[in-house]
Enzyme design. Structure first.
Site: not given
Ligand code: GLN
Length: 489
Positions: A89, A164, A188
């Site tokens: 990532k 994400s 995420s």
């Molecule tokens: N969807 C969550 C957010 O937007 C989690 C994102 C993540 O885990 N990096 O913060």
């Protein structure tokens, strides 16, 4: 040579297992260089549509693969991931490759060092294919917040892969890597794994070093693997876990034998099913798939217990206060001075800060910086940030109490299967609310695994989240393995 289906129209393809590739490479049946070339061919065929990889590191990858092949010929003992093609990532630093974190503000930025998790993969012999798309600074649940365009879900290309770490999940689902690294701050890793039908692991906070991870919310951020099956996820975690002097929050606890533990049988494990995760808002088809997963655990000899996690309803506001507060502090470093975008229009220092940030950050990141700054400001700090920390503590204690009665907790990973591209982009609140089942474990610091447990009538994958107490990844793996085995029949 393993059949990789290069050039096939079918986007969804299960990668060969790490063990089978490792054996093939060690015995000379598979050449690591040829394997890497096949992956690059498959990436060339499918990346234009899926938009998974933001940059490729072909030269480094082939060099590493050649070293593995040379060692195999000499009969040398190879690392546990020798020759295995893996993607990373783009929020994790990797020497010799850009790390943009999906943001325009870091366009072209090349960090001079490897994240510890990346360095450990390299040391284990992994062939790192390139850097993978994600929501900007890992903020989002659909991968639509990337400055480099959305990723498409290989199962249905009109749908999001989740976020994400959407690219990391899609890469494994489309066999553009055997495994990938992602990060999880509030879901995420788990939510995109669920949306793409692959396995994703949220390691306990402190289990994997955060050194070299471009920070979003430091008390919540974790690095973890995606893979095509539970055992392979355990193989990757085995390599990246452990204490790191460069991350003071990494734990000194010894790393257990995850791979061996994964194979153990269930021995009447007690499985908690929290009623709060099966209420309003849960898609009936997702519920049915998760319930069939629970049924298979019952049949495998587990004791299924109804439990209650009463404060779950507060998790979303608590998470979005703490995560944004920490983000507002962490992202202050992107100011056009040291690295990243610097506005060409700046006329003095103040305008350089302002314009560089205005031009460099996308709308969701700006929204979070504003929310976080507000929550931390004098006069509101007690009412928002401090209160959120207090409720975080209660949520964590609630899990600790539950783990006194059960060995693992199972829930849906997300309330729905993958949604359509564009479906939630105009409604940030709806996007936030969909994180309801994942943010709790993030706040509590506990671990979890998401494993496919079925599909909707439209064929969209559904994931089951298996949560374990702090440092009980092995238990979560065992339970996930049983669900995987039942689902394969
Ligand atoms: N969807 C969550 C957010 O937007 C989690 C994102 C993540 O885990 N990096 O913060």
């Amino acid at each position: 040579m393993a059949e990789l289906g290069v050039g096939t129209k079918d986007l969804v393809e299960k990668p060969a297992t790490i063990a089978s590739l490792r054996e093939g490479i060690a015995s000379g049946v598979i050449s690591a260089v040829e394997l890497a070339e096949q992956y690059y061919a498959r990436i060339a065929a499918h990346n234009p549509l899926l938009n998974v990889y933001l940059s490729l590191t072909k030269e480094q990858a082939l060099e590493q693969a050649a070293k593995v092949d040379a060692a195999a010929v000499k009969g040398e003992i190879l690392g546990p991931l020798a020759g295995i093609p893996i993607g990373v990532k783009d929020v994790l630093t990797m020497q010799g490759a850009p790390s943009t974190a999906g943001s325009a503000i870091l366009k072209g930025y090349e960090p001079p060092y490897d994240a510890t998790s990346v360095a450990k993969l390299k040391a284990a012999g992994a062939v790192l294919l390139g850097k993978i798309n994600c929501d900007e600074f890992a903020m989002g649940s659909s991968n639509e917040n990337s400055a480099y365009g959305p990723v498409r879900n290989p199962v249905d290309t009109e749908r999001v892969p989740g976020g994400s770490s959407g690219g990391s999940a899609a890469a494994v689902a489309a066999n553009l890597a055997v495994a990938t690294l992602g990060t999880d701050t509030g879901g995420s890793i788990r939510q995109p794994a669920s949306f793409c039908g692959v396995v994703g692991v949220l390691p306990t906070y402190g289990r994997v070093s955060r050194y070299g991870l471009i920070a979003f919310a430091s008390s919540l951020d974790r690095v973890g693997p995606f893979a095509g099956n539970v055992r392979d996820a355990a193989e990757v975690l085995q390599v990246i876990a452990g204490q790191d002097p460069k991350d003071a929050t990494s734990s000194a606890r010894p790393v257990p034998d995850y791979i061996g533990e994964t194979e153990k049988d269930l021995d009447k494990l007690r499985i908690g099913v929290p009623e709060e995760y099966f209420g309003e808002g849960l898609d009936p088809e997702v519920r049915a798939a998760v319930e069939s997963g629970i049924d298979s655990l019952r049949k495998a000899g587990c004791e299924i217990k109804k439990i209650s996690l009463k404060h779950t309803q507060y998790a979303i506001p608590v998470y979005y206060l703490i995560a944004t507060a920490e983000a507002s502090a962490n992202l202050a470093r992107f100011d056009g001075v040291r690295y990243g975008h610097r506005s060409a229009k700046a006329t003095n220092l103040a305008s350089m800060y302002r314009l560089s940030r205005e031009e460099g950050f996308g709308p969701e990141v700006k929204r979070r910086i504003l929310l976080g700054t507000y929550a931390l400001s004098a006069g509101y700090y007690d009412a928002y940030y401090k209160k959120a920390q207090q409720v975080r503590r209660i949520l964590a204690e609630e899990f600790l109490t539950a783990f006194g009665e059960v060995d693992a907790i199972v829930t849906p990973t997300a309330p729905t299967a993958a949604f359509k591209l564009g479906e939630k982009t105009d409604d940030p609140l709806a996007m936030y609310l969909a994180d309801i089942y994942t943010v709790t474990a993030s706040l509590a610091g506990i671990c979890g695994v998401t494993v496919p447990c079925g599909a909707t009538s439209a064929g969209l994958p559904v994931g089951m989240q298996v949560l374990g107490a702090h440092f009980q990844e092995s238990t979560a793996f065992r339970v996930a393995r049983a669900v995987e085995a039942a689902n394969a029949i």
